[in-house]
Design a protein around this motif. Structure first.
Motif, PDB file in Angstrom:
ATOM      1  N   ILE A 146      45.284  33.840   1.151  1.00  0.00           N
ATOM      2  CA  ILE A 146      46.841  34.150   1.978  1.00  0.00           C
ATOM      3  C   ILE A 146      48.363  32.993   2.131  1.00  0.00           C
ATOM      4  O   ILE A 146      48.353  31.905   1.579  1.00  0.00           O
ATOM      5  N   ARG A 147      49.555  33.663   1.340  1.00  0.00           N
ATOM      6  CA  ARG A 147      50.561  32.936   1.298  1.00  0.00           C
ATOM      7  C   ARG A 147      51.731  33.188   2.150  1.00  0.00           C
ATOM      8  O   ARG A 147      51.176  34.312   2.219  1.00  0.00           O
ATOM      9  N   THR A 158      50.624  38.244  -1.112  1.00  0.00           N
ATOM     10  CA  THR A 158      49.522  37.859  -0.227  1.00  0.00           C
ATOM     11  C   THR A 158      48.603  39.318  -0.453  1.00  0.00           C
ATOM     12  O   THR A 158      47.571  39.261  -1.190  1.00  0.00           O
ATOM     13  N   ASN A 159      49.312  40.269  -0.673  1.00  0.00           N
ATOM     14  CA  ASN A 159      48.549  41.908  -0.885  1.00  0.00           C
ATOM     15  C   ASN A 159      48.144  42.040  -2.195  1.00  0.00           C
ATOM     16  O   ASN A 159      46.854  42.883  -2.412  1.00  0.00           O
ATOM     17  N   ALA A 160      48.274  41.159  -2.862  1.00  0.00           N
ATOM     18  CA  ALA A 160      48.459  41.247  -4.641  1.00  0.00           C
ATOM     19  C   ALA A 160      46.957  40.605  -4.733  1.00  0.00           C
ATOM     20  O   ALA A 160      46.055  41.246  -4.813  1.00  0.00           O
ATOM     21  N   ASN A 161      46.678  39.795  -4.045  1.00  0.00           N
ATOM     22  CA  ASN A 161      45.631  38.076  -3.623  1.00  0.00           C
ATOM     23  C   ASN A 161      44.073  39.219  -3.380  1.00  0.00           C
ATOM     24  O   ASN A 161      43.137  39.079  -3.739  1.00  0.00           O
ATOM     25  N   ILE A 162      44.918  39.813  -2.037  1.00  0.00           N
ATOM     26  CA  ILE A 162      43.801  40.706  -1.140  1.00  0.00           C
ATOM     27  C   ILE A 162      43.355  41.936  -2.409  1.00  0.00           C
ATOM     28  O   ILE A 162      41.607  41.695  -2.557  1.00  0.00           O
ATOM     29  N   ALA A 163      44.301  42.270  -3.160  1.00  0.00           N
ATOM     30  CA  ALA A 163      43.580  43.411  -4.393  1.00  0.00           C
ATOM     31  C   ALA A 163      42.554  42.402  -4.789  1.00  0.00           C
ATOM     32  O   ALA A 163      41.436  43.314  -5.492  1.00  0.00           O
ATOM     33  N   LYS A 164      42.857  41.450  -5.442  1.00  0.00           N
ATOM     34  CA  LYS A 164      41.714  41.133  -6.428  1.00  0.00           C
ATOM     35  C   LYS A 164      41.265  40.826  -6.023  1.00  0.00           C
ATOM     36  O   LYS A 164      39.802  40.618  -7.263  1.00  0.00           O
ATOM     37  N   ILE A 203      46.801  41.774   8.754  1.00  0.00           N
ATOM     38  CA  ILE A 203      47.589  41.572   6.975  1.00  0.00           C
ATOM     39  C   ILE A 203      46.183  42.044   5.968  1.00  0.00           C
ATOM     40  O   ILE A 203      46.798  42.821   5.319  1.00  0.00           O
ATOM     41  N   VAL A 204      45.280  41.343   6.380  1.00  0.00           N
ATOM     42  CA  VAL A 204      44.074  41.579   5.842  1.00  0.00           C
ATOM     43  C   VAL A 204      43.555  43.694   5.695  1.00  0.00           C
ATOM     44  O   VAL A 204      43.119  44.351   5.080  1.00  0.00           O
ATOM     45  N   ALA A 205      43.689  44.039   7.065  1.00  0.00           N
ATOM     46  CA  ALA A 205      43.107  45.095   7.363  1.00  0.00           C
ATOM     47  C   ALA A 205      44.324  46.341   7.110  1.00  0.00           C
ATOM     48  O   ALA A 205      43.833  47.800   6.541  1.00  0.00           O
ATOM     49  N   SER A 206      45.330  46.195   6.600  1.00  0.00           N
ATOM     50  CA  SER A 206      46.239  46.547   5.989  1.00  0.00           C
ATOM     51  C   SER A 206      46.566  46.920   5.064  1.00  0.00           C
ATOM     52  O   SER A 206      46.711  48.000   4.508  1.00  0.00           O
ATOM     53  N   ALA A 207      46.007  46.032   4.041  1.00  0.00           N
ATOM     54  CA  ALA A 207      46.343  45.740   2.557  1.00  0.00           C
ATOM     55  C   ALA A 207      45.147  45.994   2.368  1.00  0.00           C
ATOM     56  O   ALA A 207      45.270  47.243   1.314  1.00  0.00           O
ATOM     57  N   LYS A 261      52.942  45.083  13.620  1.00  0.00           N
ATOM     58  CA  LYS A 261      53.509  45.574  12.931  1.00  0.00           C
ATOM     59  C   LYS A 261      52.837  45.566  11.904  1.00  0.00           C
ATOM     60  O   LYS A 261      52.473  47.114  11.190  1.00  0.00           O
ATOM     61  N   PRO A 262      51.492  44.961  11.157  1.00  0.00           N
ATOM     62  CA  PRO A 262      51.202  45.427   9.982  1.00  0.00           C
ATOM     63  C   PRO A 262      50.528  46.488   9.724  1.00  0.00           C
ATOM     64  O   PRO A 262      50.481  47.663   9.047  1.00  0.00           O
ATOM     65  N   VAL A 263      49.659  46.300  11.005  1.00  0.00           N
ATOM     66  CA  VAL A 263      48.303  47.813  11.368  1.00  0.00           C
ATOM     67  C   VAL A 263      49.354  48.713  11.853  1.00  0.00           C
ATOM     68  O   VAL A 263      48.766  50.019  11.673  1.00  0.00           O
ATOM     69  N   ALA A 264      50.512  48.640  13.103  1.00  0.00           N
ATOM     70  CA  ALA A 264      50.981  49.585  13.916  1.00  0.00           C
ATOM     71  C   ALA A 264      51.649  50.624  12.411  1.00  0.00           C
ATOM     72  O   ALA A 264      51.474  52.023  12.321  1.00  0.00           O
ATOM     73  N   GLU A 265      52.347  49.949  11.611  1.00  0.00           N
ATOM     74  CA  GLU A 265      53.321  50.570  10.290  1.00  0.00           C
ATOM     75  C   GLU A 265      51.442  51.380   9.382  1.00  0.00           C
ATOM     76  O   GLU A 265      52.125  52.558   8.899  1.00  0.00           O
ATOM     77  N   LYS A 266      50.566  51.427   9.619  1.00  0.00           N
ATOM     78  CA  LYS A 266      49.813  51.810   8.570  1.00  0.00           C
ATOM     79  C   LYS A 266      48.942  52.697   9.761  1.00  0.00           C
ATOM     80  O   LYS A 266      47.949  53.441   9.319  1.00  0.00           O
TER      81      LYS A 266
END
Ligand code: ADP
Ligand code: ASP
Ligand code: MG
Length: 287
Positions: A146-147, A158-164, A203-207, A261-266
């Motif tokens: 998390i950044r 953060t999303n790049a780190n989660i993907a990795k 954030i994790v759920a959304s990513a 917000k991050p989860v509503a968007e998805k």
């Protein structure tokens, strides 16, 4: 996959953690478990930092109590061969925490960076210990994932780190600390706002495009008012993201406001559920 977040009360005692273990081990899909520090611990860590800055010996008594509280949970709930290795990894964190307070005492001043560092031990300890309590769980270090900038998540990094990391995970249960993070530029520890473990989970759920985000807490769901202040408060069975956002913005701390917000968007559904009454229906938040 789903993201399950357990707050401080849900991870604060041996009995509460037995419920967490049961809930996680009975999931039938892959889960990422995001945990807060043991209930009340973040405030205690800040209090000890203030005492240490005044060279007050009480700071060390608090560190001893913190060590004892975590050790008791480990002794009761960590089973089998994990125990020796586990104890060593947790002991290393106790040692580092104690050193952090020694550094504060020596400098006789308390900076914002000192506070950020000491409070991070809450989630570093809880997540490591909980990963040892739940069968077949793998620990992920949120400080490497998390950044943030100024306590707001840096979503790109953060999303790049989660993907990795989590994005490549093939196991059944991943466990990570909420709230804690490093600053994108300086890489120093700089956490999300107080109550921010919900936000980490979102954030994790959304990513990861999770099927659901479950906020496990100490009440039966999102209620018409804070049940501690209004005895007539009732559980709202279903609500929209907008309704939830409005209530959170007006102070309903059951969910940390930036979480929605991050989860509503998805369009990821949010459930609010009670760790201590797991068969209660809870609240479903969708669009
Ligand atoms: P956690 O440690 O699980 O994150 P919090 O203490 O942050 O839990 O949030 C849960 C608390 O939020 C409840 O115990 C309740 O007192 C309070 N609360 C405030 N407003 C509401 C509301 N509208 N519905 C439910 N709980 C609420
Ligand atoms: N432990 C942090 C706090 O007490 C974050 C959280 O619990 O969500 O604010
Ligand atoms: Mg909370």
């Amino acid at each position: 996959m789903k993201v399950l977040k357990f707050g401080g009360t849900s991870v604060g005692t041996v009995d509460a953690l037995r419920n967490v273990k049961h809930i996680v081990e009975h999931q039938d899909e892959q889960v990422v478990v995001v945990v807060s520090a043991l209930g009340g611990l973040t405030d205690t860590l800040i209090k000890a930092a203030n005492l240490a800055a005044k060279n007050d010996i009480a700071a060390y008594r608090i560190v001893q109590d913190i060590t004892a509280r975590h050790s008791e949970i480990m002794n009761q709930l960590v089973e089998g061969e994990a125990i020796d290795d586990a104890l060593n990894r947790v002991r290393a964190l106790f040692y580092e925490l104690s050193n952090a307070y020694t550094d504060i005492s020596r400098s006789e001043e308390l900076t914002e960076a000192d506070i950020e560092e000491v409070v991070s031990y809450g989630e570093r300890l809880s997540s490591l210990i909980i990963s040892l309590i739940i069968s077949n769980a793998t620990h992920f270090n949120s400080l490497e994932i998390i950044r943030s900038n100024n306590h707001e998540c840096d979503l790109e990094a953060t999303n790049a780190n989660i993907a990795k990391t989590l994005g490549k995970f093939k196991g059944k249960v991943a466990v990570m600390g909420g709230f804690i993070s490093r600053d994108s530029k300086s890489r120093r520890i700089s956490n999300l706002g107080r109550g921010g473990s919900d936000y980490t989970a979102a954030i994790v759920a959304s990513a990861l495009n999770a099927n659901a985000l479950e906020i496990w807490t100490d009440v039966d769901g999102f209620m018409t008012a804070d049940p501690k202040e209004d005895a007539n408060a009732t559980v709202i069975r279903q609500m929209t993201y907008d309704q939830a956002q409005q209530m959170c913005d007006s102070g309903a701390k059951v969910i940390y406001a930036p979480t929605i917000k991050p989860v509503a968007e998805k369009k990821i559904p949010i459930w609010v559920k009670n760790t201590f009454n797991r068969t209660a229906l809870g609240t479903l938040i969708t669009d």
